[in-house]
Design a protein around this motif. Structure first.
Motif, PDB file in Angstrom:
ATOM      1  N   ASN A 163       0.832  -1.209   0.000  1.00 23.16           N
ATOM      2  CA  ASN A 163       0.000   0.000   0.000  1.00 23.16           C
ATOM      3  C   ASN A 163       0.862   1.253   0.000  1.00 23.16           C
ATOM      4  O   ASN A 163       0.513   2.253  -0.630  1.00 23.16           O
ATOM      5  CB  ASN A 163      -0.943   0.013   1.211  1.00 23.16           C
ATOM      6  CG  ASN A 163      -2.259  -0.716   0.958  1.00 23.16           C
ATOM      7  OD1 ASN A 163      -3.083  -0.864   1.839  1.00 23.16           O
ATOM      8  ND2 ASN A 163      -2.477  -1.194  -0.266  1.00 23.16           N
ATOM      9  N   SER A 164       1.990   1.236   0.700  1.00 26.87           N
ATOM     10  CA  SER A 164       2.864   2.406   0.744  1.00 26.87           C
ATOM     11  C   SER A 164       3.454   2.681  -0.642  1.00 26.87           C
ATOM     12  O   SER A 164       3.451   3.822  -1.120  1.00 26.87           O
ATOM     13  CB  SER A 164       3.976   2.172   1.779  1.00 26.87           C
ATOM     14  OG  SER A 164       4.827   3.289   1.874  1.00 26.87           O
ATOM     15  N   GLU A 218       2.179   1.622  -3.466  1.00 24.78           N
ATOM     16  CA  GLU A 218       1.054   1.897  -4.356  1.00 24.78           C
ATOM     17  C   GLU A 218       0.639   3.366  -4.241  1.00 24.78           C
ATOM     18  O   GLU A 218       0.403   4.041  -5.241  1.00 24.78           O
ATOM     19  CB  GLU A 218      -0.108   0.976  -3.968  1.00 24.78           C
ATOM     20  CG  GLU A 218      -1.175   0.837  -5.027  1.00 24.78           C
ATOM     21  CD  GLU A 218      -2.285  -0.129  -4.584  1.00 24.78           C
ATOM     22  OE1 GLU A 218      -2.072  -0.915  -3.622  1.00 24.78           O
ATOM     23  OE2 GLU A 218      -3.369  -0.072  -5.188  1.00 24.78           O
ATOM     24  N   LEU A 219       0.564   3.843  -3.004  1.00 22.95           N
ATOM     25  CA  LEU A 219       0.179   5.232  -2.786  1.00 22.95           C
ATOM     26  C   LEU A 219       1.244   6.171  -3.347  1.00 22.95           C
ATOM     27  O   LEU A 219       0.924   7.191  -3.979  1.00 22.95           O
ATOM     28  CB  LEU A 219      -0.022   5.463  -1.282  1.00 22.95           C
ATOM     29  CG  LEU A 219      -0.667   6.769  -0.866  1.00 22.95           C
ATOM     30  CD1 LEU A 219      -1.975   7.018  -1.589  1.00 22.95           C
ATOM     31  CD2 LEU A 219      -0.893   6.780   0.644  1.00 22.95           C
TER      32      LEU A 219
END
Lengths: 330, 330, 330
Positions: free
Chosen positions: C64-65, C67-68
């Motif tokens: 998620n890190s 991806e963001l």
């Protein structure tokens, strides 16, 4: 046929595709293939439209290819994960599809382990008078049209990079080798590669190539041949398509060992000598190295079109979404 | 209340919602419902904001609805998958939430099998003086506010398409039929549908509708009735809400067979004759066809609001994200 | 070194990073940290580029890190889910990577349980003369460079918020406490924290800190010390990094109980008194509260940098993608 006259709403099977339709896809894919090489890579054609990837049968590779195609057309994407879904709560597949319809989905890309599911959903969408398009991303052993179309694009673009068209296949000899019986890829390729006056040769063991496959060639412009031995199929071939061997076929006693399979039907540098000198090899992936074809051939850019197939996949899927989405490319 | 004066940061339960708040949501949802029908479908209201879908309990349908709502407001979305997460490594839920806070999440949409988890995370976000909003997407048997709000929007928009407002429910009779005891959807609907002078009738077997549900009606503007038989609840009803029957209730000896359930409480065309002639049916989905209601009724647009509920779901969730996100619609 | 002169294509390990490279990352991350605080949060630097997150080992937090970070640079992202992938169909990892290459991936973020996989993929990408960049997001017990870089950024930004640079570490004393043996985070931090004249103290039980770790300090500007007891490492320390304790180590007889571990090596308020008065604590997360450090310390903003590490993670990963992507920030 110009792109502007495209009329088909769903892509379910290639059984009734016309040459005009094949060529509209090939030409549209070519223009998107060029977009992929440009710096921007994205076009706003499907901005605001929603593409739902309903993959009832799990697949990372094909789903990512469709997802990337949708994103490059600026569509929003939704991914349906069967494991954690309402299916396990007793919902029917048509009700799942109608839920995505009601959410505002414009196009549904559907993969399912049962043949006919994309067709059933498409019929329901039409019956309900919606404008939703359904794209079959593989249903059971029935069809995988986007794979056959990317194979066609890969071949035709090789034959004429600036003007890929299905007529380029006239007089060519193409062999499909492997587990024909269980392959939706083979079935879709049979439709496209007999749509023109080419020679299509299917090769497999008797357990994996029943005689009824001859029927697929009846009344088609192309000629279809069945073989249980590799040599006559490879002789002077222009293209050799290998299929993925599913390991579970062996436990079903349909196949001897992987090694024996490779010995009988594996494509090697030696066997390629039977083909035309500039023969090319295709494979839908993922490859079992050393089984369907020798590892060194797979990596040899002189023979292997495999990575071009993957790249073509994104362009062809962009073309399909674009054509059925009725978008205007800017 | 104009949208501009919206002050609530979190949406956790409808227990203390005011009519002004209901109406702000209904009016905002109406405007987004119209955006969904336009060609563009997207608004830049939440550009640059991050919506994290923390679904500790798996759900494809509700997560996709929130995800689509966020994307149509131009927010970026993050999806948390409990299976492969740090939870299995011993992290507490609050620490997981704080990790998403630290990553820069602006809004957290939370589903959890335990009642109270969204409230606990919201309290922690407030205690830390953050501006993060928490949206309860279903917690245990406690609440599912966005579902009740989309039900309310679906009903009120039917009663006045141009001006949906909670006051339209005055004098209406609404029946909720099914597994009330275990339903967060029922509990949230009880709050919204007793917020105005309407008649709300709950129907189920004694095992699935304890007497203490009477307390939910105390001191509320609406009137709450409990029934163990279907007929008095359906009599002259304007709306019938059916709930999803979870099959595992039968192994818990709370229910006889599905067939017997359908015989006692299933909604059929015959039973609908007890209701007002223009009665409408709602269901939160996914539906067990032939159990909660007959398959033909589910598909009859004269009676069924089910697909409108799904469409309303995206519009209502856009409204919630927009209102608590403080975005400015352009 | 100005950002414009960045030449490294892949980020696989910090073993050979120069001070100039560290500082280019710190400065670029600082500018993105400021973007995160602005209203827009997004920059168009990587528009049209595709970042594929190939997480062969599942991880929600790190994925998620990244991806963001990619989304905030306006890149498109693809997520590879090992469970449902072609790996289970017999494809090699290099072939999977080549498939993503052929799809048009510009950067691959790779996590794998085996050390060396990102390096192998990077070598293959170079051998094929592609311009694809590979970013190691954690490989076995080998390296986790983005984690060590975000630790470095967190520390240096604390020491000089307006001008974080590695030289700020000169003369500082840093202790790393925990399961050093199995930690890729520790190994990557050893490279960065000995790249300058600082004192780095490793502390663990004899089973989790073999003597050969001394070799990592040889010929490095910083000084490396090994301890089996906590006190000498904490004495006058400026920073204390705690590592996550994997519970499975206990079943391997490498550790006594969690309680005993906490008694010997857990960081508590009392033990912090040995450190400098303004000591700060770091932890890569997720934390086992009450094991690696006491629960109250973890939440004390006077000592804990843990949530700043998470926020820095997004900024540092934006910097890495930006620098290796060769994007132009606008």
């Amino acid at each position: 046929m110009a792109t502007a006259t495209w009329t088909r709403r769903h892509i379910l099977s290639l059984a009734d595709f016309t040459s005009d339709e094949y060529n509209a896809i090939l030409q549209t894919a070519l223009s998107f293939r060029q977009v992929l090489n440009s710096r921007t890579k994205k076009v706003p054609a499907l901005q605001g439209q929603v593409v739902a990837n309903l993959f009832f049968e799990a697949s990372t590779r094909t789903r990512n290819s469709f997802e990337l195609a949708a994103k490059r057309l600026s569509a929003d994407t939704l991914n349906f994960a069967p494991g954690s879904s309402s299916l396990s709560k007793g919902e029917t597949i048509l009700d799942t599809a109608k839920t995505y319809l009601a959410m505002g989905t414009d196009m549904m890309v559907i993969r399912h382990q049962q043949a006919g599911v994309p067709q059933a959903i498409a019929s329901e969408m039409d019956r309900l008078n919606t404008k939703v398009s359904v794209l079959n991303a593989g249903d059971g052993q029935h069809a995988h049209p986007s794979q056959a179309l990317l194979d066609l694009f890969t071949i035709c673009r090789l034959l004429d990079p600036d003007n890929p068209r299905i007529e380029l296949l006239e007089g060519k000899k193409i062999a499909i080798v492997g587990d024909i019986l269980h392959s939706r890829v083979a079935r879709s390729n049979i439709w496209s590669l007999t749509a023109i006056d080419a020679e299509l040769h299917l090769v497999s063991s008797p357990t994996l190539l029943p005689q009824y496959f001859k029927c697929f060639g009846e009344g088609r412009p192309g000629k279809l041949f069945l073989h249980w031995e590799l040599e006559p199929a490879l002789k002077d071939a222009d293209f050799v398509m290998t299929l993925r061997l599913q390991r579970e076929r062996m436990t079903q006693h349909l196949l001897p060992s992987l090694r024996e399979y490779h010995q009988y039907y594996g494509i090697t540098r030696d066997r390629l000598k039977l083909c035309k000198p500039d023969v090319k090899i295709l494979h839908p992936g993922p490859v079992n190295r050393g089984v369907e074809l020798s590892s060194e051939l797979m990596d040899d850019p002189e023979f292997s079109l495999i990575s071009q197939q993957v790249t073509s996949g994104v362009a062809v899927r962009m073309a399909l979404l674009y054509l059925i989405g009725g978008g205007k490319q800017e």
